[in-house]
Design an enzyme around this catalytic site. Sequence first.
Site, PDB file in Angstrom:
ATOM      1  N   GLN A   1       8.729  32.304  36.724  1.00 27.37           N
ATOM      2  CA  GLN A   1      10.005  31.999  37.386  1.00 27.37           C
ATOM      3  C   GLN A   1      11.166  32.655  36.625  1.00 27.37           C
ATOM      4  OE1 GLN A   1      11.023  28.074  39.228  1.00 27.37           O
ATOM      5  NE2 GLN A   1      12.020  27.735  37.285  1.00 27.37           N
TER       6      GLN A   1
ATOM      7  N   HIS B   1      14.107  19.187  30.097  1.00 28.19           N
ATOM      8  CA  HIS B   1      15.353  19.450  30.828  1.00 28.19           C
ATOM      9  C   HIS B   1      16.559  19.172  29.925  1.00 28.19           C
ATOM     10  CE1 HIS B   1      12.742  18.090  34.375  1.00 28.19           C
ATOM     11  NE2 HIS B   1      13.091  19.305  34.721  1.00 28.19           N
TER      12      HIS B   1
ATOM     13  N   ASP C   1       8.355  27.779  32.608  1.00 33.52           N
ATOM     14  CA  ASP C   1       8.058  28.400  33.906  1.00 33.52           C
ATOM     15  C   ASP C   1       8.312  29.898  33.766  1.00 33.52           C
ATOM     16  OD1 ASP C   1       7.675  25.883  35.671  1.00 33.52           O
ATOM     17  OD2 ASP C   1       9.480  25.498  34.518  1.00 33.52           O
TER      18      ASP C   1
ATOM     19  N   MET D   1      15.066  20.005  39.427  1.00 27.57           N
ATOM     20  CA  MET D   1      14.641  19.185  40.570  1.00 27.57           C
ATOM     21  C   MET D   1      14.674  17.706  40.207  1.00 27.57           C
ATOM     22  SD  MET D   1      11.894  21.359  42.690  1.00 27.57           S
ATOM     23  CE  MET D   1      10.453  21.021  41.689  1.00 27.57           C
ATOM     24  N   GLY D   2      15.384  17.357  39.130  1.00 25.61           N
ATOM     25  CA  GLY D   2      15.465  15.950  38.736  1.00 25.61           C
ATOM     26  C   GLY D   2      14.194  15.484  38.058  1.00 25.61           C
TER      27      GLY D   2
ATOM     28  N   LEU E   1      14.132  13.962  35.282  1.00 24.99           N
ATOM     29  CA  LEU E   1      14.445  14.643  34.026  1.00 24.99           C
ATOM     30  C   LEU E   1      13.606  14.125  32.861  1.00 24.99           C
ATOM     31  CD1 LEU E   1      18.343  14.766  34.309  1.00 24.99           C
ATOM     32  CD2 LEU E   1      16.669  16.512  34.995  1.00 24.99           C
TER      33      LEU E   1
HETATM   34  P1  AMP Z   1      12.246  21.743  37.278  1.00 31.38           P
HETATM   35  O1  AMP Z   1      13.017  20.484  37.434  1.00 31.38           O
HETATM   36  O2  AMP Z   1      10.802  21.530  37.012  1.00 31.38           O
HETATM   37  O3  AMP Z   1      12.533  22.739  38.363  1.00 31.38           O
HETATM   38  O4  AMP Z   1      12.802  22.424  35.949  1.00 31.38           O
HETATM   39  C1  AMP Z   1      14.175  22.706  35.773  1.00 31.38           C
HETATM   40  C2  AMP Z   1      14.335  23.614  34.587  1.00 31.38           C
HETATM   41  O5  AMP Z   1      13.833  22.971  33.424  1.00 31.38           O
HETATM   42  C3  AMP Z   1      13.542  24.928  34.739  1.00 31.38           C
HETATM   43  O6  AMP Z   1      14.315  26.002  34.224  1.00 31.38           O
HETATM   44  C4  AMP Z   1      12.325  24.666  33.884  1.00 31.38           C
HETATM   45  O7  AMP Z   1      11.755  25.842  33.355  1.00 31.38           O
HETATM   46  C5  AMP Z   1      12.908  23.814  32.776  1.00 31.38           C
HETATM   47  N1  AMP Z   1      11.851  23.047  32.105  1.00 31.38           N
HETATM   48  C6  AMP Z   1      10.938  22.239  32.681  1.00 31.38           C
HETATM   49  N2  AMP Z   1      10.082  21.758  31.751  1.00 31.38           N
HETATM   50  C7  AMP Z   1      10.470  22.292  30.565  1.00 31.38           C
HETATM   51  C8  AMP Z   1       9.982  22.195  29.219  1.00 31.38           C
HETATM   52  N3  AMP Z   1       8.921  21.452  28.914  1.00 31.38           N
HETATM   53  N4  AMP Z   1      10.618  22.894  28.257  1.00 31.38           N
HETATM   54  C9  AMP Z   1      11.702  23.667  28.568  1.00 31.38           C
HETATM   55  N5  AMP Z   1      12.213  23.797  29.806  1.00 31.38           N
HETATM   56  C10 AMP Z   1      11.606  23.116  30.786  1.00 31.38           C
END
Ligand code: AMP
Length: 282
Positions: free
Chosen positions: A154, A36, A151, A29-30, A32
């Site tokens: 998810q 990410h 997550d 979802m950006g 970053l």
């Molecule tokens: P989001 O932008 O929050 O939807 O996250 C996009 C992807 O990045 C998802 O697969 C999240 O699980 C992963 N993600 C978010 N935060 C972390 C983190 N701290 N460590 C590893 N992966 C992450």
Amino acid sequence: MKVIDTVSALRQYRHGVTVEQSVAFVPTMGALHEGHLALIKAAVASSAVVIVSLFVNPSQFAPDEDYDAYPRDLDRDLALLEPLGVAVVFVPSVKDIYPDEFSEQLRVSVGRLGAVFCGISRPHFFSGVCSVLLRFFHLVQPNRVFMGEKDYQQCVVVKRLCEALFLDIELVLCSTFRAEDGLALSSRNQYLSVSERKEAALIYRMFCLAQEFFDGSDTNAGRCLEIMRNYLMKHSSFRIDYLDFVDPYTLCPRMDLDDEGRFLFAGYLGTTRLIDNWRLRG
Ligand code: AMP
């Protein structure tokens, strides 16, 4: 690095990728952060073509959630992605992904796995996530999809989605990227005040406490969870949404600790909701 902002242009690009070139997809979802970027680096190391999406998906937000306020900074995100070796950044508009009322209403229904834990306070969430990912999977046709264990629910729901719909996709789960004090990186951490940010690190301390409990050879999950809850309530202003120890595949609660199950946590600091999870080391 190509920036593609329409479904039709992405289709056209995808048609030009040969069958010999493996395609990895990283949906985000950006806003970053290093978490990410770790997924994206792993994707780049694994595959010839890497496609990253930046899309704040309205269908996974309830009307009272932070869809409008969710942090967005496309220029910053593109600058972070530029040096990584990503082939395409896909930044569609909401209208492109959900062009009409029929499309807005066409959703995946997830059932029990989407109705427990985060699904209790966010009943639309997993249905919304699956609904947008399925669209992206059809467009991108990835061989591999990279997602973060941060997550965890998810990850399980998407794994089950791929299995149930016979999608020929390898789901690669990457470990949670943490700040120095142990807090899992999250785009929502920027909502925290300075004092809340300090308190947030206690989630990690709480998991370390569980690890010590388990290292002491006690496997009673109920006793361990009570110690964890008490610790967080004593030392922080967290309102715990849930804290449990569950089977890693079914997410059903487990009575005995082991190094396969997961602790799942969600809690509020002020109005900010944070989630995290933990697998015990054996
Ligand atoms: P989001 O932008 O929050 O939807 O996250 C996009 C992807 O990045 C998802 O697969 C999240 O699980 C992963 N993600 C978010 N935060 C972390 C983190 N701290 N460590 C590893 N992966 C992450």
